[in-house]
Write an enzyme that holds these catalytic residues in place. Structure first.
Site, short mmCIF file in Angstrom:
data_model
loop_
_atom_site.label_atom_id
_atom_site.label_comp_id
_atom_site.label_asym_id
_atom_site.label_seq_id
_atom_site.Cartn_x
_atom_site.Cartn_y
_atom_site.Cartn_z
N HIS A 1 0.79 -1.23 0.00
CA HIS A 1 0.00 0.00 0.00
C HIS A 1 0.82 1.28 0.00
O HIS A 1 0.27 2.37 -0.01
CB HIS A 1 -0.96 -0.01 1.20
N ARG B 1 -1.82 10.74 15.03
CA ARG B 1 -3.06 10.93 14.28
C ARG B 1 -3.61 12.31 14.59
O ARG B 1 -3.63 12.75 15.75
CB ARG B 1 -4.06 9.84 14.68
N GLU C 1 -10.35 5.40 14.76
CA GLU C 1 -9.00 4.91 14.40
C GLU C 1 -8.02 4.65 15.55
O GLU C 1 -7.14 3.79 15.42
CB GLU C 1 -8.34 5.92 13.43
N GLY D 1 -7.05 11.64 8.58
CA GLY D 1 -7.80 10.60 7.88
C GLY D 1 -7.81 10.84 6.38
O GLY D 1 -7.66 9.92 5.57
N ARG E 1 -6.18 16.31 3.16
CA ARG E 1 -5.73 17.11 4.30
C ARG E 1 -4.22 16.93 4.50
O ARG E 1 -3.53 17.86 4.90
CB ARG E 1 -6.51 16.76 5.56
N GLY F 1 -7.11 14.13 13.83
CA GLY F 1 -8.40 13.82 13.24
C GLY F 1 -9.54 14.63 13.81
O GLY F 1 -9.33 15.64 14.49
N GLU G 1 -14.40 8.65 17.54
CA GLU G 1 -13.70 8.66 16.25
C GLU G 1 -13.56 7.20 15.88
O GLU G 1 -14.24 6.36 16.48
CB GLU G 1 -12.35 9.41 16.36
N SER H 1 -15.70 18.00 15.70
CA SER H 1 -16.31 18.54 14.47
C SER H 1 -17.82 18.52 14.51
O SER H 1 -18.48 19.17 13.70
CB SER H 1 -15.83 17.73 13.26
N ASP H 2 -18.40 17.78 15.42
CA ASP H 2 -19.85 17.69 15.52
C ASP H 2 -20.21 17.16 16.91
O ASP H 2 -19.34 16.65 17.61
CB ASP H 2 -20.43 16.78 14.42
N1 HPA Z 1 -18.62 9.27 14.65
C1 HPA Z 1 -17.48 8.64 14.34
N2 HPA Z 1 -16.40 9.27 13.94
C2 HPA Z 1 -16.45 10.59 13.84
C3 HPA Z 1 -17.59 11.31 14.14
C4 HPA Z 1 -18.74 10.60 14.57
O1 HPA Z 1 -19.79 11.20 14.85
N3 HPA Z 1 -17.34 12.63 13.93
C5 HPA Z 1 -16.06 12.70 13.52
N4 HPA Z 1 -15.51 11.48 13.47
#
Ligand code: HPA
Length: 237
Positions: A7, A91, A186, A24, A28, A93, A184, A208-209
């Protein structure tokens, strides 16, 4: 096995630096190389999983995408550690918040990762469900946080095997039973590979959320927040 690996197309040692930052998203990785590094050489494009080596303030560093999920980061991190002489993988992420005190744009330094994944068990029979990040790398990242004023919270993260779950509310059990503040996909596999190969791994995440408030970030806001996190990690090496 020898190099090149299935790979990664690099045929010589020394092309990939001792320390690799792994977002990831391979684009990026390109962004980081273009924005922060000098004298950049692209070393991988197999499956478009771009990897670059360059210099940050005179220090040689590589950056490469990991893909999403433990299966993917498991492959790339194993090949980097076992066949390319890489010593450190950090990492960088994103994660979803499980907890009302963990807000979008917060930066989380993983102390350890809890997972329901069978990755470690299948890989070498390890049956623990929590794996720690490397202490020395975490200390360097915390020292960089002090120097730069970029704040981090040291927390346990959930490395989830599945993104789309039928039972959305299951995260509350993971939070309450296992003390995970965010999710996350990983770190658990990355930390496991580092342990079995006697190497070092760490993980820095930007929220991020939020699964709690359902707040999501715009792509522009995300880029700014991620840039801060990248600076923090680059300053730590
Ligand atoms: N779930 C899994 N991985 C993620 C999420 C999530 O809501 N947001 C960013 N990485």
């Amino acid at each position: 096995m020898s190099i090149p690996t299935p790979h990664i197309e690099v045929k010589e040692l020394g092309v990939i630096a001792d320390t690799v930052l792994m977002p990831g998203d391979p684009l990026r990785a390109k962004f980081i190389a273009d924005t922060f590094l000098t004298d950049v050489v692209q070393f991988n494009s197999v499956r478009n999983m771009f990897g670059y080596t360059g210099y940050y303030k005179g220090k040689k560093v590589s950056v490469m995408g990991s893909g999403m999920g433990m299966a993917s980061i498991g492959i790339y991190s194993y090949e980097l550690f076992a066949f390319y002489g890489v010593e450190n993988i950090i990492r960088i992420g994103t994660a979803g918040s499980y907890d009302e005190n963990t807000h979008v744009y917060d930066v989380i330094l993983a102390e350890d990762a809890w997972s329901e994944s069978t990755y470690a068990k299948v890989q070498n029979g390890y049956t623990g469900d929590v794996i720690r990040a490397n202490d020395e790398l975490n200390k360097s990242i915390l020292a960089a946080s002090e120097r730069t004023g970029i704040e981090v919270k040291v927390r346990r993260v959930h490395s989830s095997s599945v993104f789309y779950r039928q039972n959305f509310d299951e995260y509350k059990q993971t939070r309450d039973k296992h003390n995970c503040v965010c999710v996350e996909m990983e770190s658990f596999a990355l930390f496991h590979n580092a342990n079995v190969l006697n190497k070092r791994a760490a993980c820095v995440l930007t929220i991020s959320d939020s699964l709690v408030s359902h707040v999501a970030t715009s792509s522009e806001e995300r880029q700014t927040a991620f840039t801060k996190m990248m600076e923090l990690v680059l300053e730590s090496i």
